[in-house]
Write a protein that holds these residues in place. Structure first.
Motif, PDB file in Angstrom:
ATOM      1  N   PRO A 293       0.837  -1.208   0.000  1.00  0.00           N
ATOM      2  CA  PRO A 293       0.000   0.000   0.000  1.00  0.00           C
ATOM      3  C   PRO A 293       0.872   1.258   0.000  1.00  0.00           C
ATOM      4  O   PRO A 293       1.878   1.327   0.696  1.00  0.00           O
ATOM      5  CB  PRO A 293      -0.793  -0.123   1.301  1.00  0.00           C
ATOM      6  CG  PRO A 293       0.036  -0.986   2.186  1.00  0.00           C
ATOM      7  CD  PRO A 293       0.815  -1.903   1.284  1.00  0.00           C
ATOM      8  N   ILE A 294       0.479   2.227  -0.839  1.00  0.00           N
ATOM      9  CA  ILE A 294       1.178   3.507  -0.908  1.00  0.00           C
ATOM     10  C   ILE A 294       0.135   4.610  -1.059  1.00  0.00           C
ATOM     11  O   ILE A 294      -0.583   4.647  -2.066  1.00  0.00           O
ATOM     12  CB  ILE A 294       2.154   3.564  -2.102  1.00  0.00           C
ATOM     13  CG1 ILE A 294       3.247   2.518  -1.954  1.00  0.00           C
ATOM     14  CG2 ILE A 294       2.751   4.954  -2.240  1.00  0.00           C
ATOM     15  CD1 ILE A 294       4.228   2.481  -3.105  1.00  0.00           C
ATOM     16  N   ASP A 295       0.045   5.472  -0.072  1.00  0.00           N
ATOM     17  CA  ASP A 295      -0.840   6.641  -0.138  1.00  0.00           C
ATOM     18  C   ASP A 295      -2.266   6.309  -0.573  1.00  0.00           C
ATOM     19  O   ASP A 295      -2.821   6.949  -1.462  1.00  0.00           O
ATOM     20  CB  ASP A 295      -0.248   7.710  -1.072  1.00  0.00           C
ATOM     21  CG  ASP A 295       1.072   8.252  -0.563  1.00  0.00           C
ATOM     22  OD1 ASP A 295       1.253   8.307   0.670  1.00  0.00           O
ATOM     23  OD2 ASP A 295       1.923   8.614  -1.390  1.00  0.00           O
ATOM     24  N   GLY A 296      -2.853   5.288   0.001  1.00  0.00           N
ATOM     25  CA  GLY A 296      -4.234   4.938  -0.291  1.00  0.00           C
ATOM     26  C   GLY A 296      -4.428   4.128  -1.562  1.00  0.00           C
ATOM     27  O   GLY A 296      -5.557   3.832  -1.935  1.00  0.00           O
ATOM     28  N   GLN A 297      -3.346   3.773  -2.227  1.00  0.00           N
ATOM     29  CA  GLN A 297      -3.418   2.927  -3.412  1.00  0.00           C
ATOM     30  C   GLN A 297      -2.565   1.689  -3.178  1.00  0.00           C
ATOM     31  O   GLN A 297      -1.884   1.576  -2.170  1.00  0.00           O
ATOM     32  CB  GLN A 297      -2.899   3.681  -4.641  1.00  0.00           C
ATOM     33  CG  GLN A 297      -3.748   4.865  -5.033  1.00  0.00           C
ATOM     34  CD  GLN A 297      -3.212   5.509  -6.297  1.00  0.00           C
ATOM     35  OE1 GLN A 297      -2.027   5.742  -6.437  1.00  0.00           O
ATOM     36  NE2 GLN A 297      -4.111   5.795  -7.223  1.00  0.00           N
ATOM     37  N   TRP A 298      -2.617   0.768  -4.132  1.00  0.00           N
ATOM     38  CA  TRP A 298      -1.825  -0.452  -4.056  1.00  0.00           C
ATOM     39  C   TRP A 298      -0.818  -0.456  -5.190  1.00  0.00           C
ATOM     40  O   TRP A 298      -1.184  -0.300  -6.357  1.00  0.00           O
ATOM     41  CB  TRP A 298      -2.733  -1.682  -4.129  1.00  0.00           C
ATOM     42  CG  TRP A 298      -3.556  -1.789  -2.896  1.00  0.00           C
ATOM     43  CD1 TRP A 298      -4.781  -1.240  -2.682  1.00  0.00           C
ATOM     44  CD2 TRP A 298      -3.183  -2.431  -1.689  1.00  0.00           C
ATOM     45  NE1 TRP A 298      -5.196  -1.506  -1.401  1.00  0.00           N
ATOM     46  CE2 TRP A 298      -4.238  -2.247  -0.770  1.00  0.00           C
ATOM     47  CE3 TRP A 298      -2.067  -3.161  -1.276  1.00  0.00           C
ATOM     48  CZ2 TRP A 298      -4.196  -2.749   0.516  1.00  0.00           C
ATOM     49  CZ3 TRP A 298      -2.036  -3.668   0.006  1.00  0.00           C
ATOM     50  CH2 TRP A 298      -3.091  -3.458   0.885  1.00  0.00           C
TER      51      TRP A 298
ATOM     52  N   GLU B 274      -7.763  -0.563  -6.051  1.00  0.00           N
ATOM     53  CA  GLU B 274      -8.265  -1.706  -5.278  1.00  0.00           C
ATOM     54  C   GLU B 274      -7.178  -2.766  -5.103  1.00  0.00           C
ATOM     55  O   GLU B 274      -6.472  -3.105  -6.065  1.00  0.00           O
ATOM     56  CB  GLU B 274      -9.466  -2.335  -5.989  1.00  0.00           C
ATOM     57  CG  GLU B 274     -10.634  -1.387  -6.209  1.00  0.00           C
ATOM     58  CD  GLU B 274     -11.354  -1.053  -4.916  1.00  0.00           C
ATOM     59  OE1 GLU B 274     -11.362  -1.894  -3.998  1.00  0.00           O
ATOM     60  OE2 GLU B 274     -11.907   0.062  -4.842  1.00  0.00           O
ATOM     61  N   GLU B 275      -7.089  -3.297  -3.892  1.00  0.00           N
ATOM     62  CA  GLU B 275      -6.090  -4.333  -3.608  1.00  0.00           C
ATOM     63  C   GLU B 275      -6.286  -5.558  -4.494  1.00  0.00           C
ATOM     64  O   GLU B 275      -5.316  -6.123  -5.007  1.00  0.00           O
ATOM     65  CB  GLU B 275      -6.151  -4.746  -2.133  1.00  0.00           C
ATOM     66  CG  GLU B 275      -5.153  -5.821  -1.790  1.00  0.00           C
ATOM     67  CD  GLU B 275      -5.215  -6.268  -0.345  1.00  0.00           C
ATOM     68  OE1 GLU B 275      -4.351  -7.054   0.058  1.00  0.00           O
ATOM     69  OE2 GLU B 275      -6.133  -5.841   0.402  1.00  0.00           O
ATOM     70  N   GLN B 276      -7.529  -5.964  -4.701  1.00  0.00           N
ATOM     71  CA  GLN B 276      -7.780  -7.168  -5.501  1.00  0.00           C
ATOM     72  C   GLN B 276      -7.313  -7.002  -6.942  1.00  0.00           C
ATOM     73  O   GLN B 276      -6.779  -7.928  -7.544  1.00  0.00           O
ATOM     74  CB  GLN B 276      -9.260  -7.555  -5.464  1.00  0.00           C
ATOM     75  CG  GLN B 276      -9.518  -8.929  -6.057  1.00  0.00           C
ATOM     76  CD  GLN B 276      -8.747 -10.032  -5.345  1.00  0.00           C
ATOM     77  OE1 GLN B 276      -8.755 -10.128  -4.125  1.00  0.00           O
ATOM     78  NE2 GLN B 276      -8.059 -10.867  -6.103  1.00  0.00           N
ATOM     79  N   PHE B 277      -7.482  -5.804  -7.504  1.00  0.00           N
ATOM     80  CA  PHE B 277      -7.001  -5.548  -8.860  1.00  0.00           C
ATOM     81  C   PHE B 277      -5.479  -5.675  -8.907  1.00  0.00           C
ATOM     82  O   PHE B 277      -4.909  -6.235  -9.855  1.00  0.00           O
ATOM     83  CB  PHE B 277      -7.425  -4.166  -9.346  1.00  0.00           C
ATOM     84  CG  PHE B 277      -8.910  -4.002  -9.536  1.00  0.00           C
ATOM     85  CD1 PHE B 277      -9.752  -5.086  -9.737  1.00  0.00           C
ATOM     86  CD2 PHE B 277      -9.458  -2.751  -9.509  1.00  0.00           C
ATOM     87  CE1 PHE B 277     -11.103  -4.928  -9.902  1.00  0.00           C
ATOM     88  CE2 PHE B 277     -10.819  -2.561  -9.678  1.00  0.00           C
ATOM     89  CZ  PHE B 277     -11.655  -3.650  -9.878  1.00  0.00           C
ATOM     90  N   ALA B 278      -4.809  -5.164  -7.888  1.00  0.00           N
ATOM     91  CA  ALA B 278      -3.358  -5.254  -7.804  1.00  0.00           C
ATOM     92  C   ALA B 278      -2.922  -6.714  -7.709  1.00  0.00           C
ATOM     93  O   ALA B 278      -1.982  -7.148  -8.385  1.00  0.00           O
ATOM     94  CB  ALA B 278      -2.834  -4.461  -6.615  1.00  0.00           C
ATOM     95  N   ARG B 279      -3.611  -7.478  -6.884  1.00  0.00           N
ATOM     96  CA  ARG B 279      -3.260  -8.894  -6.732  1.00  0.00           C
ATOM     97  C   ARG B 279      -3.492  -9.680  -8.019  1.00  0.00           C
ATOM     98  O   ARG B 279      -2.674 -10.532  -8.398  1.00  0.00           O
ATOM     99  CB  ARG B 279      -4.039  -9.509  -5.570  1.00  0.00           C
ATOM    100  CG  ARG B 279      -3.609  -8.944  -4.242  1.00  0.00           C
ATOM    101  CD  ARG B 279      -4.088  -9.769  -3.060  1.00  0.00           C
ATOM    102  NE  ARG B 279      -3.611  -9.186  -1.826  1.00  0.00           N
ATOM    103  CZ  ARG B 279      -2.371  -9.340  -1.339  1.00  0.00           C
ATOM    104  NH1 ARG B 279      -1.507 -10.053  -2.008  1.00  0.00           N
ATOM    105  NH2 ARG B 279      -2.021  -8.766  -0.215  1.00  0.00           N
TER     106      ARG B 279
END
Length: 48
Positions: free
Chosen positions: A16-21, A38-43
């Motif tokens: 996480p960085i400044d409210g984003q992933w 969204e975390e899931q999009f990043a994953r």
């Protein structure tokens, strides 16, 4: 040590960085980063 002799680095990290992933991809010593809301999009991106 020259580039041919250097160890090849590869890997993927998510943090996480400044409210984003952020997804960071290191391949052959070069790093790219992509940000997601969204975390899931990043994953999902990191898994692909």
């Amino acid at each position: 040590m020259n580039a041919v002799d250097a160890p090849r680095q590869t890997g993927v990290s998510i943090q996480p960085i400044d409210g984003q992933w952020a997804v960071r991809i290191v391949e052959n010593g070069e790093t790219i980063q992509r940000l997601f809301e969204e975390e899931q999009f990043a994953r999902n991106f990191a898994a692909g």
